[in-house]
Design a protein around this motif. Structure first.
Motif, PDB file in Angstrom:
ATOM      1  N   SER B 130       1.107   0.156  12.104  1.00  0.00           N
ATOM      2  CA  SER B 130       0.776  -0.721  10.980  1.00  0.00           C
ATOM      3  C   SER B 130       1.526  -0.290   9.733  1.00  0.00           C
ATOM      4  N   MET B 131       1.439  -1.110   8.710  1.00  0.00           N
ATOM      5  CA  MET B 131       2.228  -0.862   7.506  1.00  0.00           C
ATOM      6  C   MET B 131       1.387  -1.176   6.280  1.00  0.00           C
ATOM      7  N   LEU B 132       1.535  -0.354   5.251  1.00  0.00           N
ATOM      8  CA  LEU B 132       0.971  -0.671   3.935  1.00  0.00           C
ATOM      9  C   LEU B 132       2.144  -1.059   3.039  1.00  0.00           C
ATOM     10  N   VAL B 133       2.035  -2.209   2.382  1.00  0.00           N
ATOM     11  CA  VAL B 133       3.047  -2.621   1.401  1.00  0.00           C
ATOM     12  C   VAL B 133       2.356  -2.662   0.050  1.00  0.00           C
ATOM     13  N   THR B 134       2.823  -1.876  -0.901  1.00  0.00           N
ATOM     14  CA  THR B 134       2.216  -1.918  -2.232  1.00  0.00           C
ATOM     15  C   THR B 134       3.171  -2.611  -3.180  1.00  0.00           C
ATOM     16  N   ILE B 135       2.644  -3.624  -3.856  1.00  0.00           N
ATOM     17  CA  ILE B 135       3.495  -4.452  -4.706  1.00  0.00           C
ATOM     18  C   ILE B 135       3.037  -4.380  -6.156  1.00  0.00           C
ATOM     19  N   GLY B 136       3.858  -3.766  -6.974  1.00  0.00           N
ATOM     20  CA  GLY B 136       3.583  -3.691  -8.399  1.00  0.00           C
ATOM     21  C   GLY B 136       4.924  -3.884  -9.087  1.00  0.00           C
ATOM     22  N   THR B 137       5.235  -2.975 -10.020  1.00  0.00           N
ATOM     23  CA  THR B 137       6.542  -3.013 -10.676  1.00  0.00           C
ATOM     24  C   THR B 137       7.637  -3.043  -9.620  1.00  0.00           C
ATOM     25  N   GLY B 138       7.467  -2.232  -8.605  1.00  0.00           N
ATOM     26  CA  GLY B 138       8.395  -2.220  -7.469  1.00  0.00           C
ATOM     27  C   GLY B 138       7.648  -2.545  -6.188  1.00  0.00           C
ATOM     28  N   VAL B 139       8.335  -2.355  -5.061  1.00  0.00           N
ATOM     29  CA  VAL B 139       7.698  -2.549  -3.765  1.00  0.00           C
ATOM     30  C   VAL B 139       7.811  -1.233  -2.996  1.00  0.00           C
ATOM     31  N   GLY B 140       6.683  -0.709  -2.573  1.00  0.00           N
ATOM     32  CA  GLY B 140       6.710   0.538  -1.815  1.00  0.00           C
ATOM     33  C   GLY B 140       5.852   0.404  -0.582  1.00  0.00           C
ATOM     34  N   LEU B 252       9.290  -3.551  14.590  1.00  0.00           N
ATOM     35  CA  LEU B 252       8.378  -2.465  14.948  1.00  0.00           C
ATOM     36  C   LEU B 252       7.125  -2.959  15.671  1.00  0.00           C
ATOM     37  N   ASP B 253       7.033  -4.276  15.875  1.00  0.00           N
ATOM     38  CA  ASP B 253       5.920  -4.852  16.646  1.00  0.00           C
ATOM     39  C   ASP B 253       4.585  -4.322  16.126  1.00  0.00           C
ATOM     40  N   LEU B 254       4.356  -4.529  14.823  1.00  0.00           N
ATOM     41  CA  LEU B 254       3.166  -3.987  14.165  1.00  0.00           C
ATOM     42  C   LEU B 254       1.928  -4.808  14.495  1.00  0.00           C
ATOM     43  N   GLU B 255       0.778  -4.145  14.505  1.00  0.00           N
ATOM     44  CA  GLU B 255      -0.457  -4.893  14.753  1.00  0.00           C
ATOM     45  C   GLU B 255      -1.130  -5.337  13.463  1.00  0.00           C
ATOM     46  N   LEU B 256      -0.819  -4.646  12.358  1.00  0.00           N
ATOM     47  CA  LEU B 256      -1.468  -4.989  11.085  1.00  0.00           C
ATOM     48  C   LEU B 256      -0.579  -4.631   9.891  1.00  0.00           C
ATOM     49  N   VAL B 257      -0.579  -5.506   8.889  1.00  0.00           N
ATOM     50  CA  VAL B 257       0.105  -5.225   7.631  1.00  0.00           C
ATOM     51  C   VAL B 257      -0.918  -5.385   6.513  1.00  0.00           C
ATOM     52  N   ALA B 258      -1.109  -4.325   5.715  1.00  0.00           N
ATOM     53  CA  ALA B 258      -2.043  -4.376   4.589  1.00  0.00           C
ATOM     54  C   ALA B 258      -1.240  -4.454   3.294  1.00  0.00           C
ATOM     55  N   ILE B 259      -1.635  -5.371   2.430  1.00  0.00           N
ATOM     56  CA  ILE B 259      -0.897  -5.557   1.184  1.00  0.00           C
ATOM     57  C   ILE B 259      -1.736  -5.066   0.013  1.00  0.00           C
ATOM     58  N   GLY B 260      -1.165  -4.158  -0.761  1.00  0.00           N
ATOM     59  CA  GLY B 260      -1.888  -3.611  -1.902  1.00  0.00           C
ATOM     60  C   GLY B 260      -1.044  -3.679  -3.163  1.00  0.00           C
ATOM     61  N   GLY B 261      -1.556  -3.092  -4.229  1.00  0.00           N
ATOM     62  CA  GLY B 261      -0.809  -3.065  -5.481  1.00  0.00           C
ATOM     63  C   GLY B 261      -1.282  -4.131  -6.448  1.00  0.00           C
ATOM     64  N   GLY B 262      -0.792  -4.033  -7.670  1.00  0.00           N
ATOM     65  CA  GLY B 262      -1.238  -4.881  -8.772  1.00  0.00           C
ATOM     66  C   GLY B 262      -1.227  -6.375  -8.509  1.00  0.00           C
ATOM     67  N   VAL B 263      -0.205  -6.898  -7.829  1.00  0.00           N
ATOM     68  CA  VAL B 263      -0.134  -8.357  -7.651  1.00  0.00           C
ATOM     69  C   VAL B 263      -1.300  -8.908  -6.841  1.00  0.00           C
ATOM     70  N   CYS B 264      -1.995  -8.024  -6.109  1.00  0.00           N
ATOM     71  CA  CYS B 264      -3.117  -8.510  -5.294  1.00  0.00           C
ATOM     72  C   CYS B 264      -4.248  -9.063  -6.148  1.00  0.00           C
ATOM     73  N   ASN B 265      -4.241  -8.739  -7.457  1.00  0.00           N
ATOM     74  CA  ASN B 265      -5.228  -9.344  -8.344  1.00  0.00           C
ATOM     75  C   ASN B 265      -5.131 -10.868  -8.339  1.00  0.00           C
TER      76      ASN B 265
END
Lengths: 310, 310
Positions: B130-140, B252-265
């Motif tokens: 799985s993957m965590l994508v954090t989206i704010g000023t940048g993307v990490g 990578l045939d991921l089962e889950l992607v979680a999106i976090g960071g400021g834009v999630c507001n």
């Protein structure tokens, strides 16, 4: 002793493998078997024949690995889809076990099988985090991550050729636009050269087109003679291939990338530029640049890799 | 009991962590310490203070994990570079061990630390790939592969924000063009809305620009009122974010992607469309679509994640 089955579009070859070498092999023509819907049946016959010739039983073999040029479910041992051979939802493992008894059957994508071979016996040997990119009609490949073949949640292939890297001028076979494969495959090189000619540029390639179907080799030949259209087509290939490879280096912090497949026959025309472009696009080089090399993949990589799947 | 240090651009917080909860914490202002070049010294003081308050010695703590908003070498326990705090080639592990004795010090990128926290206690719990994508000023972000945090050959961050996904209209901070971050970050949303206004489109945003600096929240607010420029900016964000995420799912045939960071507001403005676009771009769905969700990341994820690094 293991058995490796390499399902190719022309021949389907079954080999007896020991210590990374093929001791014996049998094969049949893929398209004929496709026509009478007997691919699985013939694979089973070939395995029996190979075992008989070598005075062993299938159950004495450590494992039977099958490399498929399509989507597989490694966990369930099935072929999800293999368009070139008209295979869809084929439960390979259970069909083989029905006929051959208590054997271990492992089903893998052929690019993953090649990755296993390259990791065991080729340029990727000893690496913990590396990638094989095979470039032919399409772009495929596989990853070694943390020292092992990586195969995701269902053991499918790494669809390296279908990452989006730009806008692209033609639609990919997968239905999307901008796939790496539409920029950085043998197909893409030829299509782009033809596009430039259609747009009005003149090229040595035109004489060859008049005579029949052209291939990457024609583009490479004319590029060697300084043909601008062909040099542009190679330059574009290098640019996007470097983008695609750098994407993975930056995200997965790879130590080595091995490049294989048909286009490598013309590697002297693009390899040095490709390495330069990749290095330019790689972030944080504190631990040194990722090594880029031409894969050692031999013709038998498909059979040996399939046999060595775990 | 473990200690987690979250190095932020504003505050640097040291917490005592047990069973995923922070028992006690101390902190100092990051920029002041940066000015007197005392960041490492103050972290050591904070650890000593925290231990003293809780009647333990640093050597009794299972491990001290430090999350850094920059490039680290996990293996050597060093900060390679952290631009925001002016840190470069800082041997954190050895400096801490010099003052604190025989302690285990682990240095990780902050996005990786957050990934660890989300995997242990949040939406990624129980996933193998799985993957965590954090989206704010940048993307990490970070990856869990084969059930563990993946950190490449030198333990560096997954530079998800710097994969090339298109051509882009402005240069990325890394010097390249077309990075995901220039399409799918908070910064990119604002820049693109401003570009449309500059190109002559009218928008509710203009009044806010006249009053001062605008943020993603302003774009989201105006989009809710049906503003076309702001809706276009969000649509573009969704398109490229879906491309970036689908690239990883396909490879990578991921089962889950979680999106976090400021834009999630503002997730109600883009989340449903994002999931639709990602599914549209995902190949081979035989084993079902990859699940996409909003991360549960709490404010303390940086401290807890840092503490739980292994």
């Amino acid at each position: 002793m293991r058995i490796g089955v390499d399902i190719g579009g022309t021949n389907i070859v079954t080999g007896l493998v020991k210590d990374g070498k093929i001791l014996d092999r049998v094969s049949f023509k893929a398209q004929e078997a496709r026509r009478d819907n007997s691919i699985v049946e013939k694979i089973i016959e070939n395995i029996k024949e190979l075992c008989k010739k070598n005075s062993i039983t299938p159950e004495q073999v450590e494992s039977i690995g099958i490399g498929v040029p399509g989507a597989v479910n490694y966990i369930e041992g099935t072929v999800i889809e293999c368009v070139n051979l008209g295979m869809k939802d084929v439960p390979l493992r259970s069909e083989l076990r029905k006929e051959l008894g208590d054997v271990t059957v492992l089903v893998e994508n052929d690019a993953n099988a090649a990755t296993v071979c390259e990791h065991l016996y080729g340029t990727m040997k000893g690496t913990r985090n590396s990638m094989l990119v095979t470039i032919g009609t399409g772009v495929g490949g596989g990853f070694i991550l943390n020292g092992e073949l990586f195969s995701g949640k269902s053991g499918r292939v790494a669809e390296i050729g279908h990452i989006t890297v730009g806008e692209g001028f033609y639609e990919c076979g997968c239905g999307q636009r901008g796939c790496l494969e539409t920029f950085a495959s043998a197909t893409a090189i030829v299509k782009y050269a033809k596009k430039l000619i259609k747009d009005g540029e003149s090229s040595l390639l035109e004489q060859r087109i008049a005579k029949g179907i052209i291939e990457t080799k024609d583009v490479f030949d004319c590029a060697k003679e300084g043909d601008k259209v062909c040099l542009s087509a190679i330059q574009r290939f290098v640019k996007y291939l470097s983008i695609g490879i750098a994407n993975f280096i930056n995200v997965l912090d790879l130590e080595l990338v091995a490049i294989g497949g048909g286009v490598c026959n013309g590697h002297e025309l693009f390899f040095d530029d490709l390495v330069k472009e990749i290095n330019k696009r790689t972030l944080f080089k504190a631990s040194g640049n990722c090594k880029v090399c031409i894969a050692e993949l031999k013709n038998d990589a498909g059979i040996i890799g399939a046999a060595m799947i775990n």
